[in-house]
Scaffold this motif. Structure first.
Motif, short mmCIF file in Angstrom:
data_model
loop_
_atom_site.label_atom_id
_atom_site.label_comp_id
_atom_site.label_asym_id
_atom_site.label_seq_id
_atom_site.Cartn_x
_atom_site.Cartn_y
_atom_site.Cartn_z
N ALA A 15 0.81 -1.22 0.00
CA ALA A 15 0.00 0.00 0.00
C ALA A 15 0.84 1.27 0.00
CB ALA A 15 -0.94 0.00 1.20
N GLN A 16 1.95 1.26 0.71
CA GLN A 16 2.75 2.49 0.85
C GLN A 16 3.83 2.65 -0.20
OE1 GLN A 16 4.14 2.35 4.95
NE2 GLN A 16 2.45 3.67 5.57
N ILE A 17 4.33 1.54 -0.74
CA ILE A 17 5.47 1.63 -1.65
C ILE A 17 5.14 1.10 -3.05
CG2 ILE A 17 7.88 0.94 -2.04
CD1 ILE A 17 7.52 2.71 0.45
N ALA A 18 4.71 -0.15 -3.12
CA ALA A 18 4.59 -0.83 -4.41
C ALA A 18 3.51 -0.24 -5.32
CB ALA A 18 4.34 -2.32 -4.19
N LEU A 19 2.30 -0.08 -4.82
CA LEU A 19 1.23 0.44 -5.68
C LEU A 19 1.46 1.89 -6.12
CD1 LEU A 19 -1.96 -1.21 -4.15
CD2 LEU A 19 -0.82 -1.75 -6.31
N PRO A 20 1.84 2.79 -5.20
CA PRO A 20 2.14 4.15 -5.68
C PRO A 20 3.29 4.19 -6.70
CG PRO A 20 1.81 4.19 -3.32
CD PRO A 20 1.86 2.74 -3.73
N ALA A 21 4.31 3.36 -6.48
CA ALA A 21 5.43 3.32 -7.42
C ALA A 21 4.99 2.79 -8.78
CB ALA A 21 6.57 2.47 -6.86
N ALA A 22 4.18 1.74 -8.77
CA ALA A 22 3.69 1.16 -10.02
C ALA A 22 2.82 2.16 -10.78
CB ALA A 22 2.91 -0.13 -9.74
N GLY A 23 1.95 2.86 -10.07
CA GLY A 23 1.10 3.86 -10.70
C GLY A 23 1.90 4.99 -11.32
N LEU A 29 5.46 6.29 -18.12
CA LEU A 29 5.69 5.61 -19.39
C LEU A 29 4.55 5.87 -20.38
CD1 LEU A 29 7.15 2.15 -18.35
CD2 LEU A 29 8.36 4.19 -19.14
N ALA A 30 3.34 5.90 -19.88
CA ALA A 30 2.19 6.16 -20.76
C ALA A 30 2.30 7.55 -21.37
CB ALA A 30 0.88 6.01 -19.98
N THR A 31 2.75 8.50 -20.58
CA THR A 31 2.90 9.87 -21.08
C THR A 31 4.04 9.96 -22.09
OG1 THR A 31 2.07 10.75 -18.98
CG2 THR A 31 3.29 12.26 -20.37
N GLY A 34 3.21 7.07 -25.01
CA GLY A 34 1.87 7.00 -25.56
C GLY A 34 1.18 5.67 -25.31
N LEU A 35 1.47 5.03 -24.18
CA LEU A 35 0.83 3.76 -23.85
C LEU A 35 -0.65 3.99 -23.58
CD1 LEU A 35 3.55 2.22 -21.50
CD2 LEU A 35 3.19 1.78 -23.93
N PRO A 36 -1.47 2.97 -23.85
CA PRO A 36 -2.92 3.16 -23.73
C PRO A 36 -3.42 3.17 -22.29
CG PRO A 36 -2.43 0.90 -24.31
CD PRO A 36 -1.12 1.66 -24.35
N TYR A 37 -4.55 3.83 -22.10
CA TYR A 37 -5.31 3.81 -20.85
C TYR A 37 -4.52 4.27 -19.62
CZ TYR A 37 -8.15 0.91 -23.90
OH TYR A 37 -8.87 0.44 -24.96
N GLY A 38 -3.67 5.25 -19.79
CA GLY A 38 -2.86 5.73 -18.67
C GLY A 38 -3.70 6.18 -17.49
N GLU A 39 -4.68 7.03 -17.72
CA GLU A 39 -5.50 7.53 -16.62
C GLU A 39 -6.35 6.43 -16.00
OE1 GLU A 39 -7.76 11.03 -17.56
OE2 GLU A 39 -6.06 11.94 -18.60
N GLN A 40 -6.87 5.54 -16.81
CA GLN A 40 -7.71 4.47 -16.30
C GLN A 40 -6.90 3.49 -15.44
OE1 GLN A 40 -7.62 5.55 -19.41
NE2 GLN A 40 -9.69 5.84 -20.19
N ILE A 41 -5.73 3.13 -15.90
CA ILE A 41 -4.89 2.18 -15.14
C ILE A 41 -4.42 2.81 -13.85
CG2 ILE A 41 -2.67 0.96 -15.17
CD1 ILE A 41 -3.24 0.38 -18.15
N VAL A 42 -3.95 4.04 -13.91
CA VAL A 42 -3.48 4.71 -12.69
C VAL A 42 -4.65 4.96 -11.74
CG1 VAL A 42 -2.39 6.79 -11.78
CG2 VAL A 42 -1.48 5.70 -13.83
N GLY A 43 -5.81 5.29 -12.27
CA GLY A 43 -6.99 5.46 -11.43
C GLY A 43 -7.38 4.18 -10.72
#
Length: 67
Positions: A15-23, A29-31, A34-43
């Motif tokens: 919760a504190q390290i892995a998920l925020p880092a992955a997001g 990388l999406a930015t 140009g990877l797809p669904y950046g906002e949806q995946i991070v959301g």
């Protein structure tokens, strides 16, 4: 909800390290690429992280009451 110290520590790390880092990593990388669904995946990652944080907060509160 009772859990072992190891389970709690693992979930807290997620919760504190892995998920925020992955997001953050995917959003960057999406930015850049140009990877797809950046906002949806991070959301989705953020929503899962908030839910996990709430569960850990409840577990901590219950644990502290028992002490």
């Amino acid at each position: 909800m009772k859990m072992t110290d190891k389970t709690y520590d693992t979930l807290k790390f997620i919760a504190q390290i892995a998920l925020p880092a992955a997001g953050t990593f995917y959003f960057a990388l999406a930015t850049i690429w140009g990877l797809p669904y950046g906002e949806q995946i991070v959301g989705t990652i953020t929503a899962a992280d908030a839910f996990l944080g709430a569960l850990l907060g409840i577990s901590t509160a219950q644990h502290n009451k028992e002490l």
